[in-house]
Design an enzyme around this catalytic site. Structure first.
Site, PDB file in Angstrom:
ATOM      1  N   LYS A  28       0.820  -1.219   0.000  1.00  0.00           N
ATOM      2  CA  LYS A  28       0.000   0.000   0.000  1.00  0.00           C
ATOM      3  C   LYS A  28       0.850   1.264   0.000  1.00  0.00           C
ATOM      4  O   LYS A  28       0.427   2.286  -0.559  1.00  0.00           O
ATOM      5  CB  LYS A  28      -0.947   0.010   1.193  1.00  0.00           C
ATOM      6  CG  LYS A  28      -0.262   0.161   2.547  1.00  0.00           C
ATOM      7  CD  LYS A  28      -1.293   0.245   3.674  1.00  0.00           C
ATOM      8  CE  LYS A  28      -0.606   0.440   5.022  1.00  0.00           C
ATOM      9  NZ  LYS A  28      -1.579   0.555   6.125  1.00  0.00           N
ATOM     10  N   ARG A  81      -7.641  -1.520  17.303  1.00  0.00           N
ATOM     11  CA  ARG A  81      -8.088  -1.267  15.943  1.00  0.00           C
ATOM     12  C   ARG A  81      -9.060  -2.394  15.606  1.00  0.00           C
ATOM     13  O   ARG A  81     -10.036  -2.580  16.312  1.00  0.00           O
ATOM     14  CB  ARG A  81      -6.907  -1.162  14.969  1.00  0.00           C
ATOM     15  CG  ARG A  81      -7.274  -0.413  13.675  1.00  0.00           C
ATOM     16  CD  ARG A  81      -6.113  -0.258  12.720  1.00  0.00           C
ATOM     17  NE  ARG A  81      -5.715  -1.526  12.134  1.00  0.00           N
ATOM     18  CZ  ARG A  81      -4.789  -1.648  11.192  1.00  0.00           C
ATOM     19  NH1 ARG A  81      -4.156  -0.588  10.749  1.00  0.00           N
ATOM     20  NH2 ARG A  81      -4.479  -2.833  10.708  1.00  0.00           N
TER      21      ARG A  81
END
Length: 354
Positions: A36, A129
């Site tokens: 990414k 998260r």
């Protein structure tokens, strides 16, 4: 040449990836290379694949689609959106999941397409998260196992990305124990226990990876040659495979505190300034639309950063060892976030060096 410019050295990236693969393989650890940060650029991804990495991982479906032609398993790092399940089943081999509703939808679409999609169940061990709580593990797995069209192949956990929590040996031991308990309770085999990202590498080097942990998701270590816990360059790796350059468009002596009534800036903040008197300032033609301001540092000795607007980077060159002039090029060192921003910006020219 075009500026701002980001130079990308494929040979250094290949070296970093190959070195890490070798180090981890000695400890029984496989690496998924996170793509990414370079927006799934196929040429960079192919270089990493050719270095021996066995899996590519990305959080964006757009990036994974770019990698479709590469003959290597692809992993989706972000919990799949319900709106992208069709693409998920078509383009992704493995996805990280925490919601039963999402996995039910993956099952439905995979059956329609006559495919088998592999899932890794994410556990939240404190970073807050994604992931289920550990006391929900058996309850959730009981719902996953009967689903057709998907296969539970492992467990995963994330550290550092939100809460800044450092992965530790006892956390890895807990994850490995969960894997053993599930295998025994349900007579299944879990192939992957994905314990961390680059911030777990220090446990590899300290030989503290518990038995059963066999997978790490690494991005920063490959592209910047750094680990995430101590923010140090890894011995034997390059930290300059990506180099950012900008051009100076103005040099003036000016005060360090703006003159007049002060309101919010272009980003909705009320800025504060330290009065350092008159300083020599250089403006570089790049700004917050291209870089993460807190993630850059001029490479030239004696040069500091005042701040930036959308399009202008203001540098303090008063104490610079080098005498700058209009049109000069400055190099900026980047952390992971700054590299991510520079790669994402359409206004930063990318130059691949083979």
């Amino acid at each position: 040449m075009q500026y701002p410019r980001l130079e990308i050295d494929l040979k250094k990236i290949h070296h970093n990836a190959k070195t890490l693969v070798g180090q981890c393989k000695e400890k029984g650890i496989n690496i998924a290379a996170v793509t990414k940060v370079f927006c799934g650029c196929p040429e960079i991804a192919k270089t990493i694949m050719n270095a021996g990495v066995g899996m590519l991982a990305d959080s964006r479906m757009q990036n994974i689609k770019k990698l479709h032609q590469l003959p290597i398993p692809k992993m989706l790092l972000r919990i799949p959106m319900l709106s992208e399940i069709e693409d998920l089943v078509d383009y992704v081999d493995i996805s990280l999941n925490s919601e039963v509703e999402v996995m039910e939808k993956i099952s439905e679409v995979a059956l329609q397409k006559n495919k088998l999609h592999q899932v890794i169940l994410m556990i939240d061990l404190g970073d807050l998260r994604e992931g289920i709580w550990e006391n929900d593990l058996f309850h959730v797995v009981e719902k996953i196992i009967p689903l057709k069209g998907i296969k539970l192949i492992g467990l995963g956990v994330n550290f550092g990305c939100y809460g800044g929590i450092i992965p530790e040996e006892h956390s890895f031991q807990k994850l490995a124990k969960m894997k053993e308990d599930l295998e025994e309770a349900y007579n299944i085999s879990l192939e992957i226990v994905s314990a961390a990202n680059s911030n777990g590498l220090y446990l590899v080097w300290e030989d503290k990876i518990p038995k059963g942990i066999n997978h790490l998701r690494c991005g920063q270590a490959i592209v910047l040659g750094k680990e995430d816990v101590y923010d140090k360059t890894i011995d034997g790796l390059y930290d300059d495979a990506f180099r950012l350059f900008g051009q100076i468009v103005e040099i003036k002596d000016k005060p360090t505190v703006p003159i007049g009534r002060r309101g919010i800036d272009a980003f909705g903040n009320i800025p504060t300034f330290e009065d350092k008197g008159i300083r020599k300032r250089a403006i570089v033609a790049m700004g917050r639309q291209d870089i993460l301001l807190d993630g850059i540092m001029p490479k030239d000795e004696g040069v500091g950063v005042f701040g930036a607007s959308s399009d202008h980077l203001l540098l303090d060159i008063t104490d610079a060892k080098r005498k700058f002039k209009i049109g000069d090029i400055v190099e900026l060192k980047m952390n992971y976030g700054a590299l991510l921003a520079a790669m994402t910006s359409a206004y930063v020219h990318k130059e691949i060096i083979k």
